[in-house]
Design a protein around this motif. Structure first.
Motif, PDB file in Angstrom:
ATOM      1  N   PRO A  55       0.832  -1.205   0.000  1.00  0.00           N
ATOM      2  CA  PRO A  55       0.000   0.000   0.000  1.00  0.00           C
ATOM      3  C   PRO A  55       0.867   1.256   0.000  1.00  0.00           C
ATOM      4  O   PRO A  55       1.972   1.248   0.543  1.00  0.00           O
ATOM      5  N   PHE A  56       0.383   2.296  -0.619  1.00  0.00           N
ATOM      6  CA  PHE A  56       1.158   3.531  -0.707  1.00  0.00           C
ATOM      7  C   PHE A  56       0.320   4.710  -0.227  1.00  0.00           C
ATOM      8  O   PHE A  56      -0.905   4.647  -0.175  1.00  0.00           O
ATOM      9  N   GLU A  57       1.015   5.781   0.134  1.00  0.00           N
ATOM     10  CA  GLU A  57       0.340   7.023   0.503  1.00  0.00           C
ATOM     11  C   GLU A  57      -0.065   7.735  -0.783  1.00  0.00           C
ATOM     12  O   GLU A  57       0.766   7.938  -1.673  1.00  0.00           O
ATOM     13  N   ILE A  58      -1.316   8.109  -0.880  1.00  0.00           N
ATOM     14  CA  ILE A  58      -1.790   8.690  -2.125  1.00  0.00           C
ATOM     15  C   ILE A  58      -1.134  10.040  -2.411  1.00  0.00           C
ATOM     16  O   ILE A  58      -0.982  10.448  -3.568  1.00  0.00           O
ATOM     17  N   GLU A  59      -0.684  10.715  -1.344  1.00  0.00           N
ATOM     18  CA  GLU A  59       0.034  11.977  -1.546  1.00  0.00           C
ATOM     19  C   GLU A  59       1.360  11.729  -2.263  1.00  0.00           C
ATOM     20  O   GLU A  59       1.793  12.539  -3.099  1.00  0.00           O
ATOM     21  N   GLU A  60       2.014  10.603  -1.962  1.00  0.00           N
ATOM     22  CA  GLU A  60       3.260  10.267  -2.649  1.00  0.00           C
ATOM     23  C   GLU A  60       2.990   9.958  -4.120  1.00  0.00           C
ATOM     24  O   GLU A  60       3.770  10.326  -4.992  1.00  0.00           O
ATOM     25  N   LEU A  61       1.892   9.274  -4.388  1.00  0.00           N
ATOM     26  CA  LEU A  61       1.510   9.000  -5.774  1.00  0.00           C
ATOM     27  C   LEU A  61       1.348  10.299  -6.545  1.00  0.00           C
ATOM     28  O   LEU A  61       1.838  10.423  -7.672  1.00  0.00           O
ATOM     29  N   LEU A  62       0.704  11.276  -5.941  1.00  0.00           N
ATOM     30  CA  LEU A  62       0.502  12.566  -6.593  1.00  0.00           C
ATOM     31  C   LEU A  62       1.830  13.227  -6.928  1.00  0.00           C
ATOM     32  O   LEU A  62       2.029  13.724  -8.044  1.00  0.00           O
ATOM     33  N   VAL A  63       2.753  13.216  -5.974  1.00  0.00           N
ATOM     34  CA  VAL A  63       4.069  13.832  -6.193  1.00  0.00           C
ATOM     35  C   VAL A  63       4.789  13.167  -7.366  1.00  0.00           C
ATOM     36  O   VAL A  63       5.375  13.827  -8.217  1.00  0.00           O
ATOM     37  N   ARG A  64       4.723  11.843  -7.428  1.00  0.00           N
ATOM     38  CA  ARG A  64       5.415  11.120  -8.498  1.00  0.00           C
ATOM     39  C   ARG A  64       4.761  11.372  -9.857  1.00  0.00           C
ATOM     40  O   ARG A  64       5.451  11.477 -10.871  1.00  0.00           O
ATOM     41  N   ILE A  65       3.451  11.453  -9.882  1.00  0.00           N
ATOM     42  CA  ILE A  65       2.754  11.750 -11.138  1.00  0.00           C
ATOM     43  C   ILE A  65       3.177  13.109 -11.668  1.00  0.00           C
ATOM     44  O   ILE A  65       3.475  13.262 -12.859  1.00  0.00           O
ATOM     45  N   ILE A  66       3.200  14.100 -10.810  1.00  0.00           N
ATOM     46  CA  ILE A  66       3.571  15.451 -11.231  1.00  0.00           C
ATOM     47  C   ILE A  66       5.000  15.465 -11.767  1.00  0.00           C
ATOM     48  O   ILE A  66       5.289  16.072 -12.796  1.00  0.00           O
ATOM     49  N   ALA A  67       5.898  14.767 -11.078  1.00  0.00           N
ATOM     50  CA  ALA A  67       7.297  14.714 -11.524  1.00  0.00           C
ATOM     51  C   ALA A  67       7.413  14.028 -12.880  1.00  0.00           C
ATOM     52  O   ALA A  67       8.107  14.514 -13.792  1.00  0.00           O
TER      53      ALA A  67
END
Length: 225
Positions: free
Chosen positions: A104-116
């Protein structure tokens, strides 16, 4: 610019959570529940980032990733998976993924990676194709219908940029940054190299042309009938 994302995930609850969160953050997100549906959406749409689960019905995520890269698609891919061993991660990168996020992952981290990831194209694609024009990125060669084009390192970089943006006009500034970075020559150098590229395309009777967009830049497109 709105970021456009494709999520290929068979866990419907997780997919709904991710789609809702991204849309709240202003990111457009399509969803596919299996690998075959995901490939169909990839073929028919332009995405800034692809989020790809490995364990998918009908076609697994590694196979989807391999097919995307085999088609010269350089959209950044982020693998979402419960497989966290080094062997599994290596398999993902070998298939052509750009990043890896373990569930499981933190959805905030997913957002950061998508933006990058949305700010760049993938470095995993090994070739580019526009019609019969093929660019082999590792070998640094170009062919049209099997016939070689004679390109200098500079004209190769120019053609690569034009092919990545095929049918879309590219500004002179973007072309010069792609080739020379911040250490740019005078603008006449760009004209000289564009002229060389045009001559190479003419020599192989390509049905492609590099057209000038007045006051803007250049665009690679099919010749008018």
């Amino acid at each position: 610019m709105t970021i456009s994302v494709l999520l290929v995930e068979d866990d419907i609850d997780l997919a709904a959570t991710v789609v809702d969160y991204l849309e709240i953050e202003g990111i457009s997100c399509d969803h596919a529940a299996n690998g075959v549906q995901g490939l169909s959406l990839i073929d028919n749409n332009d995405y800034h980032v692809i989020l790809l689960d490995i364990n998918l019905p009908r076609l697994d995520g590694l196979s989807v990733c391999q097919k995307v890269r085999a088609s010269s698609d350089d959209t950044p891919i982020l693998m979402l998976t419960a497989r966290d061993s080094l062997k599994d991660k290596v398999a993902g990168f070998d298939a052509g993924t750009d990043d890896y996020l373990v569930k499981p992952f933190e959805i905030e981290e997913l957002l950061v990676r998508i933006i990058a990831l949305s700010k760049r194209r993938s470095g995993q694609a090994t070739s580019l194709n526009v019609g019969n024009l093929a660019l082999q990125l590792k070998a640094r060669t170009a062919t049209y219908a099997g016939e070689s084009l004679k390109l200098t390192p500079i004209t190769f970089k120019l053609l690569e940029k034009l092919m990545r943006e095929a049918t879309k006009p590219v500004t002179r500034n973007k072309l010069m940054l792609a080739v020379w970075g911040e250490d740019q020559p005078d603008s006449n150098s760009l004209k000289v190299h564009i002229h060389h590229l045009r001559k190479q395309l003419d020599k192989v009777n390509a049905n492609l042309s590099i057209d000038t967009e007045a006051g803007f830049g250049f665009v690679l497109r099919k010749k008018s009938p």
